[in-house]
Design a protein around this motif. Structure first.
Motif, PDB file in Angstrom:
ATOM      1  N   ASP A   4     -66.489 -50.132 -57.603  1.00 23.46           N
ATOM      2  CA  ASP A   4     -65.527 -50.558 -58.636  1.00 23.46           C
ATOM      3  C   ASP A   4     -65.719 -49.779 -59.937  1.00 23.46           C
ATOM      4  O   ASP A   4     -64.749 -49.522 -60.657  1.00 23.46           O
ATOM      5  CB  ASP A   4     -65.645 -52.072 -58.885  1.00 23.46           C
TER       6      ASP A   4
ATOM      7  N   LYS B 251     -60.581 -58.015 -63.333  1.00 24.46           N
ATOM      8  CA  LYS B 251     -61.574 -57.889 -62.254  1.00 24.46           C
ATOM      9  C   LYS B 251     -62.438 -56.625 -62.431  1.00 24.46           C
ATOM     10  O   LYS B 251     -63.671 -56.688 -62.420  1.00 24.46           O
ATOM     11  CB  LYS B 251     -60.854 -57.861 -60.893  1.00 24.46           C
TER      12      LYS B 251
ATOM     13  N   GLU C 299     -72.023 -62.561 -53.749  1.00 24.62           N
ATOM     14  CA  GLU C 299     -72.623 -62.673 -52.425  1.00 24.62           C
ATOM     15  C   GLU C 299     -73.978 -63.359 -52.569  1.00 24.62           C
ATOM     16  O   GLU C 299     -74.674 -63.191 -53.564  1.00 24.62           O
ATOM     17  CB  GLU C 299     -72.773 -61.288 -51.778  1.00 24.62           C
TER      18      GLU C 299
ATOM     19  N   GLY D   8     -62.740 -62.753 -47.434  1.00 25.86           N
ATOM     20  CA  GLY D   8     -61.717 -63.452 -46.656  1.00 25.86           C
ATOM     21  C   GLY D   8     -62.266 -64.686 -45.958  1.00 25.86           C
ATOM     22  O   GLY D   8     -61.665 -65.763 -46.020  1.00 25.86           O
TER      23      GLY D   8
ATOM     24  N   ILE E 284     -55.673 -62.732 -44.634  1.00 22.26           N
ATOM     25  CA  ILE E 284     -55.706 -61.479 -43.862  1.00 22.26           C
ATOM     26  C   ILE E 284     -56.969 -60.706 -44.240  1.00 22.26           C
ATOM     27  O   ILE E 284     -57.149 -60.314 -45.392  1.00 22.26           O
ATOM     28  CB  ILE E 284     -54.441 -60.640 -44.141  1.00 22.26           C
TER      29      ILE E 284
ATOM     30  N   SER F 161     -71.466 -54.073 -52.405  1.00 21.03           N
ATOM     31  CA  SER F 161     -70.165 -53.529 -52.012  1.00 21.03           C
ATOM     32  C   SER F 161     -69.210 -53.425 -53.189  1.00 21.03           C
ATOM     33  O   SER F 161     -68.112 -52.920 -53.027  1.00 21.03           O
ATOM     34  CB  SER F 161     -69.553 -54.437 -50.952  1.00 21.03           C
TER      35      SER F 161
ATOM     36  N   LEU G 217     -58.250 -57.686 -37.756  1.00 17.04           N
ATOM     37  CA  LEU G 217     -57.915 -56.695 -36.725  1.00 17.04           C
ATOM     38  C   LEU G 217     -59.011 -56.591 -35.684  1.00 17.04           C
ATOM     39  O   LEU G 217     -58.762 -56.184 -34.555  1.00 17.04           O
ATOM     40  CB  LEU G 217     -57.766 -55.302 -37.371  1.00 17.04           C
ATOM     41  N   VAL G 218     -60.238 -56.927 -36.096  1.00 14.74           N
ATOM     42  CA  VAL G 218     -61.393 -56.715 -35.200  1.00 14.74           C
ATOM     43  C   VAL G 218     -61.527 -57.920 -34.259  1.00 14.74           C
ATOM     44  O   VAL G 218     -61.914 -59.018 -34.671  1.00 14.74           O
ATOM     45  CB  VAL G 218     -62.688 -56.518 -36.029  1.00 14.74           C
TER      46      VAL G 218
ATOM     47  N   GLY H 180     -60.714 -54.726 -47.143  1.00 12.98           N
ATOM     48  CA  GLY H 180     -61.605 -53.872 -47.942  1.00 12.98           C
ATOM     49  C   GLY H 180     -60.831 -52.837 -48.757  1.00 12.98           C
ATOM     50  O   GLY H 180     -59.736 -52.405 -48.373  1.00 12.98           O
ATOM     51  N   THR H 181     -61.402 -52.471 -49.901  1.00 13.02           N
ATOM     52  CA  THR H 181     -60.854 -51.372 -50.713  1.00 13.02           C
ATOM     53  C   THR H 181     -62.019 -50.421 -51.021  1.00 13.02           C
ATOM     54  O   THR H 181     -62.489 -50.349 -52.159  1.00 13.02           O
ATOM     55  CB  THR H 181     -60.224 -51.906 -52.026  1.00 13.02           C
TER      56      THR H 181
ATOM     57  N   ALA I 152     -51.934 -54.031 -44.489  1.00 11.32           N
ATOM     58  CA  ALA I 152     -51.762 -55.493 -44.485  1.00 11.32           C
ATOM     59  C   ALA I 152     -50.401 -55.869 -45.079  1.00 11.32           C
ATOM     60  O   ALA I 152     -49.702 -56.751 -44.564  1.00 11.32           O
ATOM     61  CB  ALA I 152     -52.897 -56.154 -45.263  1.00 11.32           C
TER      62      ALA I 152
ATOM     63  N   SER J 143     -58.115 -58.781 -52.726  1.00 13.56           N
ATOM     64  CA  SER J 143     -58.871 -57.523 -52.710  1.00 13.56           C
ATOM     65  C   SER J 143     -58.846 -56.958 -54.126  1.00 13.56           C
ATOM     66  O   SER J 143     -57.891 -57.173 -54.874  1.00 13.56           O
ATOM     67  CB  SER J 143     -58.209 -56.512 -51.770  1.00 13.56           C
TER      68      SER J 143
END
Ligand SMILES: NC(=O)c1ccc[n+]([C@@H]2O[C@H](COP(=O)([O-])OP(=O)(O)OC[C@H]3O[C@@H](n4cnc5c(N)ncnc54)[C@H](O)[C@@H]3O)[C@@H](O)[C@H]2O)c1
Length: 428
Positions: free
Chosen positions: A262, A202, A153, A12, A6, A257, A31-32, A84-85, A101, A122
């Motif tokens: 964080d 994390k 990334e 994801g 999700i 991000s 959702l998009v 996302g958080t 979610a 997440s």
């Protein structure tokens, strides 16, 4: 195994692709609608090396599918939450997407409960997994697992396929067994623990990496004054096995991000428990000031930046990604614009994402062109396209040979020998 993911953003989509590559039957949900349509056509909405190629093959073989409908995930034995958080106004993690979610998963299974693992990838504050378990308590068979993600990334797919470690936080044996089956064949050390420990592993990992960077950035300011070379110093430090060579690179500051949001989320979590994380607080302060400090080096050497043509090389927050979230380049562009500079910018991938934010900046699709007529050039992201350059040609094309290397990635000695005026971060 049948898996649903999700949220098909950086984490994801990479998770979905890597699990499908391992032979699982994966459904990506977002959702998009536009994103899902794009994914169904085999086009990756994000840039990550190797991702789009793998996506195309998996769609053809039918092991990876995409939908906007959570109802299609009915058969999934494992449901990953990868939404996302982001940072809230007060710095805490905004959990609204996570709970939306969770509520979708809850309504999917409320009528006919079955054994399912609800796996949080997440990054969420300590205690979130337990709160979710409490919310889902009445639905038999739904077990909440924390399985934080550590991918980088720019190297996301490789990292997802060969993770440094697999942390599994759960108190339920069936859910732990399901996770082990899912990751069967992946040779990475397992850390089986509580949800809360997994969640803190994390945040602590990201906070520690950010600390190393800020430590070196602050030390670089001293190194510049002492006439020492921070690159050599970092090399000498990193050879100590207790220290190691990673994340010792001084530069224009960290972005992205994760580290910015964080670190503040961990500070806020600590505040809520009456604890001050003073070191982490300073880590953020050093990082916030680093682009300003870097630009001061430029201002010291150019009487007035107003009206000067400045080339900015690299816009993404790091090479091999199109992600510009919290990228230092944005602060640099904003400050230079305020100074009245005429800016020309280059990035191999991220230009179309930056352009709407800075429409007055001139963009070029050739790094060498960015230098033409420039009074100074700044390296902000060390893409190979911005580093491996024909310096002779560049020297001849610049209005003044002023180089500011925000990543200590340009060949300093060669440039000085060639007559450039080179300034790095903390270099002699
Ligand atoms: N990006 C990284 O390098 C990285 C690394 C490790 C961990 N993380 C963590 O992973 C999480 C996701 O990060 P990201 O960078 O992939 O975010 P992202 O913003 O790229 O992607 C999130 C996706 O979730 C979708 N979404 C939101 N609510 C949804 C819902 N209810 N149902 C379905 N889809 C929904 C969004 O449309 C978006 O596509 C964050 O908590 C982040 O901190 C990120």
């Amino acid at each position: 195994m049948k898996v649903a993911v999700i949220g098909t953003g950086y984490v994801g989509l990479t998770t979905a692709v890597s699990l499908a590559m391992k032979g699982h039957d994966v459904l990506g949900i977002d959702l998009v609608e536009a994103k899902i349509v794009q994914l169904q056509q085999g086009k990756s909405p994000i840039y990550e090396p190797g991702l789009e190629e793998a996506l195309g093959e998996l769609l053809k073989s039918g092991t990876l599918k995409f939908t906007t409908q959570i109802a299609d995930a009915w058969e999934a034995e494992i449901l990953f939450i990868c939404v996302g958080t982001p940072e809230s106004a007060d710095g805490t993690a905004d959990l609204r997407y996570v709970f939306a979610a969770v509520s979708a998963v809850e309504s999917l299974h409320r009528k006919a409960p079955r054994d399912r693992a609800v796996v949080m990838k997440s990054t969420v504050p300590v205690g979130t997994g337990d709160r979710i378990a409490e919310l889902l308590r009445e639905i038999d068979g739904l077990h909440v697992v924390s399985n934080p993600e550590f991918l980088r990334e720019g190297n996301a797919l490789k990292d997802a396929l060969q993770p440094t470690r697999i942390v599994i936080g759960t108190d339920h044996q069936d859910a732990a067994d399901a996770m082990e089956k899912l990751y069967q064949g992946v040779s990475a050390t397992r850390v089986s623990t509580t949800r809360a420990n997994a969640e803190l592993i994390k945040y602590a990992s990201n906070a520690f990496l950010a600390t190393r960077i800020s430590f070196m950035n602050e030390l670089a300011r001293l190194s510049g004054e002492l006439g020492t070379d921070i690159v050599t110093v970092a090399h000498g430090m990193g050879l100590d096995s207790r220290i190691g060579p990673e994340f010792l690179r001084a530069g224009v500051g960290y972005g992205g991000s994760c580290f910015p949001k964080d670190t503040i989320a961990l500070l806020q979590l600590a505040n809520q428990h009456g604890i001050s994380l003073t070191i982490l607080d300073k880590v953020r302060e050093v990082n916030t000031k680093q682009p300003t400090w870097f630009l001061e080096q430029l201002r010291k050497q150019m009487d007035d930046v107003a009206g000067k043509r400045i080339a900015v090389l690299g816009l993404a927050f790091k090479p091999e990604t199109d992600d510009i979230r919290e990228a230092p380049s944005l602060k640099v562009l904003e400050a230079l614009q305020k100074d009245g500079a005429s800016i020309v910018a280059y990035d191999p991938i991220a230009v179309d994402i930056v352009r709407p934010l800075f429409p007055k900046v001139e963009y070029t699709d050739n790094p060498v062109e960015a230098f033409i007529g420039a009074d100074a050039a700044l390296l902000i992201t060390e893409w190979k396209e911005c580093v491996q350059l024909d310096w002779e040609e560049i020297k001849a094309s610049m209005a003044a040979p002023l180089l500011f290397d925000g990543r200590n990635a340009w060949p300093a000695k060669q440039l000085k020998d060639a007559g450039f005026h080179y300034t790095g971060v903390g270099r002699s």
